[in-house]
Design a protein around this motif. Structure first.
Motif, short mmCIF file in Angstrom:
data_model
loop_
_atom_site.label_atom_id
_atom_site.label_comp_id
_atom_site.label_asym_id
_atom_site.label_seq_id
_atom_site.Cartn_x
_atom_site.Cartn_y
_atom_site.Cartn_z
N GLN B 106 -100.22 -16.87 43.70
CA GLN B 106 -100.21 -16.24 44.20
C GLN B 106 -101.99 -16.19 44.06
O GLN B 106 -102.91 -15.26 44.55
CB GLN B 106 -99.91 -14.39 43.68
CG GLN B 106 -98.31 -14.00 45.38
CD GLN B 106 -97.98 -12.99 44.67
OE1 GLN B 106 -98.99 -12.16 43.57
NE2 GLN B 106 -96.61 -13.23 45.38
N ARG B 116 -106.42 -18.04 51.72
CA ARG B 116 -105.89 -16.73 52.31
C ARG B 116 -105.98 -17.05 54.02
O ARG B 116 -105.29 -16.34 54.07
CB ARG B 116 -106.95 -16.30 51.81
CG ARG B 116 -107.42 -15.14 50.66
CD ARG B 116 -108.01 -13.83 50.21
NE ARG B 116 -109.60 -14.20 50.59
CZ ARG B 116 -110.59 -14.61 50.05
NH1 ARG B 116 -110.27 -14.96 48.83
NH2 ARG B 116 -111.72 -14.40 50.24
N GLU B 119 -102.71 -18.18 54.32
CA GLU B 119 -101.72 -17.47 53.96
C GLU B 119 -101.89 -16.35 55.21
O GLU B 119 -100.36 -15.80 55.22
CB GLU B 119 -102.03 -16.96 52.63
CG GLU B 119 -100.60 -15.75 52.12
CD GLU B 119 -100.17 -16.63 51.17
OE1 GLU B 119 -99.45 -17.60 51.71
OE2 GLU B 119 -99.67 -15.48 50.25
N ALA B 120 -102.81 -15.85 55.51
CA ALA B 120 -103.28 -15.09 57.22
C ALA B 120 -101.76 -15.81 58.28
O ALA B 120 -100.83 -15.19 58.74
CB ALA B 120 -104.42 -14.52 57.58
N GLY B 123 -98.65 -16.07 57.48
CA GLY B 123 -97.53 -14.70 57.87
C GLY B 123 -97.45 -14.16 59.48
O GLY B 123 -96.44 -13.54 59.96
N ALA B 152 -92.53 -7.51 58.04
CA ALA B 152 -93.76 -7.85 57.66
C ALA B 152 -94.75 -7.16 56.10
O ALA B 152 -95.16 -8.17 55.26
CB ALA B 152 -95.02 -9.23 58.02
N LEU B 153 -94.36 -6.11 56.83
CA LEU B 153 -95.48 -5.45 56.48
C LEU B 153 -95.29 -5.33 54.41
O LEU B 153 -95.32 -5.04 53.34
CB LEU B 153 -96.13 -4.41 56.85
CG LEU B 153 -97.00 -3.26 56.62
CD1 LEU B 153 -97.73 -4.00 55.62
CD2 LEU B 153 -97.39 -2.40 57.13
N GLU B 156 -94.81 -7.87 52.36
CA GLU B 156 -95.97 -8.85 52.28
C GLU B 156 -96.23 -7.01 50.91
O GLU B 156 -96.55 -7.74 49.61
CB GLU B 156 -97.11 -7.80 52.68
CG GLU B 156 -98.66 -8.11 52.40
CD GLU B 156 -99.78 -8.30 53.73
OE1 GLU B 156 -99.78 -8.26 54.52
OE2 GLU B 156 -100.42 -7.14 52.82
N TYR B 159 -93.63 -8.69 48.26
CA TYR B 159 -94.46 -10.06 47.52
C TYR B 159 -95.18 -10.07 46.47
O TYR B 159 -95.11 -10.02 45.27
CB TYR B 159 -95.00 -10.52 48.71
CG TYR B 159 -94.75 -12.75 48.27
CD1 TYR B 159 -94.06 -13.31 48.32
CD2 TYR B 159 -96.62 -12.24 48.08
CE1 TYR B 159 -94.64 -14.37 47.53
CE2 TYR B 159 -97.02 -13.58 47.75
CZ TYR B 159 -96.30 -15.34 48.04
OH TYR B 159 -96.45 -16.29 47.46
N THR B 160 -96.26 -8.88 47.08
CA THR B 160 -97.25 -9.09 46.22
C THR B 160 -97.08 -8.10 44.57
O THR B 160 -96.95 -8.32 43.72
CB THR B 160 -98.44 -7.62 46.72
OG1 THR B 160 -98.23 -8.65 48.03
CG2 THR B 160 -99.69 -7.56 45.79
#
Lengths: 187, 187
Positions: B106, B116, B119-120, B123, B152-153, B156, B159-160
């Motif tokens: 990450q 990035r 990664e987007a 997603g 997905a949100l 995210e 995951y963070t």
């Protein structure tokens, strides 16, 4: 420095779209676009970073959406603020005169993975812009983000449908927003 | 054809991560990664398309998510099916042993726009996979899509947070999903 070229951006966009339609994105060069527009390669690069950007660099949807959200009545519900943004979009960008152009642009974007990828990334930029604008209205970060995601989905639906419909963008957008709202899970 | 290299993929991923951390993404070459892993450039290219892909090509999150949604009980609510998918992710991919690695990954992804961007786009692939899996459960297309976007949100967020937490991914994911659900607009 080149001399000033009237409507250079518009001419380049139209030339690129015509060449992409006729010869395909892959077979079109920056020089070809510039020549068709009656301009030079260096004029092209003063306006756009690369061949791909010519279909994306023009209108700043993100700014219009953020402005529309900022201007919404103070007591508007989050999704209602998004509706205001979509209305401003209908006034400033997705006007009836532009519908044919937009439909052609959509068709070209669909033909090539590079263009679809750029379109997808621009979509993420719109979500970020709407999230920021909603946060500035005092919404909690996550509510702002969820609202922006739903708004972007409504925008995507409306954008796709409007290209092949003969109705105002505002109307198509409002309908899409209602559908998205109804599809959201019960809390 | 090169000979069989045990754990070549893992060795390349670890080597790349270490070099990205030490020298930066920009200053790392495919040859450098292969050498550090004790492998050749051609072995690298049998496993990964390019330098960027080395941090993305490994685990197929999309397949795991689709499988988890398919396996959810038939009467599960849409977001509950997503919760099942996130649980399968915790079992198969986001295991406690992998947390440190994921946190380092990450941090590296955050350092460079190209990473990035990839990664987007990944997603967006996850959203498409979840939408498809939810539609195969018989959900209307738009409900499937909205649910997938919210899922997905949550993923995210989870995951963070998981990268810097010392809790199981399942727990963090369930919490995130609840938060996202509460942030969704009332119908």
């Amino acid at each position: 420095m080149g001399r000033w070229e009237p409507n250079a951006t518009d001419r380049l966009v139209v030339a690129a779209l015509e060449l992409f339609e006729t010869n395909g994105y892959e077979n079109t060069t920056v020089i070809g676009i510039a020549e068709r527009a009656g301009l030079t390669k260096s004029t092209f690069f003063r306006h756009f970073q690369d061949k791909r950007e010519v279909l994306f660099g023009r209108s700043s949807l993100a700014d219009v959406l953020a402005e529309g959200i900022a201007k919404a009545p103070a007591d508007a519900e989050p999704l209602e603020a998004v509706a205001c943004a979509l209305e401003l979009l209908a006034q400033d960008v997705f006007t009836p005169e532009r519908r044919d152009f937009i439909a052609r642009r959509q068709a070209v974007v669909a033909t090539h993975p590079e263009l679809r990828e750029r379109e997808a990334l621009k979509g993420l930029g719109l979500i970020a812009a709407m999230t920021g604008a909603l946060e500035r209205r005092g919404l909690p970060a996550l509510t702002a983000r969820v609202t922006a995601e739903l708004g972007a989905l409504a925008l995507e639906l409306a954008y796709t449908r409007w290209g092949s419909a003969s109705r105002d963008f505002t109307e198509v957008a409002r309908e899409a927003l209602d559908e998205v709202r109804s599809a959201a899970p019960a809390r």
